[in-house]
Write an enzyme that holds these catalytic residues in place. Structure first.
Site, short mmCIF file in Angstrom:
data_model
loop_
_atom_site.label_atom_id
_atom_site.label_comp_id
_atom_site.label_asym_id
_atom_site.label_seq_id
_atom_site.Cartn_x
_atom_site.Cartn_y
_atom_site.Cartn_z
N ARG A 239 -10.42 18.88 58.60
CA ARG A 239 -9.65 17.96 57.78
C ARG A 239 -9.43 18.58 56.40
NH1 ARG A 239 -8.47 15.89 61.83
NH2 ARG A 239 -8.48 13.67 62.41
N GLU A 268 -0.88 15.12 54.62
CA GLU A 268 -0.08 15.56 55.76
C GLU A 268 0.90 14.48 56.19
OE1 GLU A 268 -3.74 18.19 57.74
OE2 GLU A 268 -2.80 16.55 58.86
N HIS A 297 -1.14 21.10 61.59
CA HIS A 297 -2.11 20.24 62.29
C HIS A 297 -1.81 20.25 63.79
CE1 HIS A 297 -5.06 16.74 61.45
NE2 HIS A 297 -5.28 17.25 62.65
#
Length: 334
Positions: A239, A268, A297
């Protein structure tokens, strides 16, 4: 009648969920794309279980779900769910920790190998116009794997898989995870660092695999990064907020950190104003050439992983909501 709500409309039908839930379970699907508030009130009013992948579950939305008893985050991380607000309502929060293990571990080690073998650097130089000279480039990025220590921060399912992959490539593997009992290191055939500081001091490659919690937010700080050996590589597939992005930029600029591979960012998708490091990356500034790789991601992604997310999420909510088990329930204090 129990009603399950999958608010993002990710899948075209209920063919996977229906056999798992069994008869008597009505499955509602939404089409929200940005926020839970986009869902119609009549759907929220009926939902006893909520399965969500991308959408956050903020506390101010829970009042719209008067029957809600379980929230399943369709993934490993659960920081997008307001667990304190859920706990206050007696709503259980679960994750799906056993999907995407192979994919994320492969991605993390691939980033490390791509940086340490100079793949990204040499690739970029050969695309220049006019092209750079044919030949190798002297850089602290490139080193033999067997002379390096691969440091794993957080040795859960994904961290363990990454450690074993790194070991197979010849790295000397060390990990730090204060939540694991003694003996894990012997079972894996790797070494254990007793503190974050001990881990960082020997991390030629640092691979971050811990969840985002109150304990780990900002854990990889400027102070921690300063402990890395000169020429280290940093990889984050966990993360974004776990690591100080501004500090990473500072150490990349100074050369203390040779390269970084990021699949996650603090925000994000990134929005203006972009972090300074991201601006430099997008501007293709010369000092970052081949030294920073960013993926969106996407480390978890394969068709097989998407199938696993769907099936395992349904099995988790069945266990907790229908049979009273505590499968993958996250304690509110974590």
């Amino acid at each position: 009648m129990t009603v399950i709500l999958e608010p993002e409309g990710l899948y075209p039908d209920n063919s996977v969920e229906e056999p798992i839930f069994g008869p008597g379970v009505r499955i509602l699907r939404g089409a929200a794309r940005a926020h839970l508030s986009e869902l119609p009130d009549e759907l929220c009013a009926e939902a006893e279980g909520l399965m969500t992948l991308r959408l956050a579950v903020p506390g101010d939305q829970l009042a719209r779900f008067p029957k809600l008893r379980v929230v399943v985050r369709m993934g490993v991380g659960y920081d997008r769910v307001d667990r304190a607000a859920c706990a206050a309502r007696g709503i259980k929060v679960c994750n799906v920790p056993d999907y995407g293990t192979e994919e994320v571990a492969d991605h993390a080690v691939s980033l490390a190998l791509g940086l340490r073998r100079g793949l990204f650097l040499h690739h970029e130089t050969q695309r220049e116009d006019p092209p750079a000279k044919w030949g190798v480039i002297g850089t602290p990025l490139i080193r033999r794997m067997s002379v390096q220590r691969f440091a794993v921060l957080g040795c859960g399912r994904i961290g363990t898989a990454a450690a074993l992959r790194a070991k197979a490539f010849g790295f000397d593997v060390v990990f730090h995870d204060p939540h694991l009992p003694n003996g894990v290191e012997r079972a894996l055939g790797v070494r254990r660092a007793r503190s974050l500081e001990e881990l960082m001091e020997q991390a030629d490659v640092l691979s971050i695999h811990c969840p985002l919690t109150r304990e780990t937010e900002g854990l990889v700080s400027a102070k921690a990064l300063a402990l890395l050996p000169a020429g280290a590589v940093v990889v984050n597939t966990a993360r974004g907020p776990i690591m100080d992005l501004d500090a990473l930029e500072s150490f990349l600029r100074s050369g203390h950190i040779a390269g970084a591979g990021l699949d996650v960012l603090p925000v994000e998708p990134p929005v203006e104003p972009f972090p300074s490091l991201l601006r430099a990356y997008r501007a293709k500034e010369e000092w970052l050439k081949g030294r920073l790789v960013i993926t969106p991601h996407s480390a978890f992604h394969t068709p097989e992983a998407w199938d696993d997310i769907r099936r395992l999420s349904a099995e988790t909510i069945r266990d907790v909501l229908l049979t009273g088990l505590n499968t993958n329930v996250i304690p509110p204090g974590l």
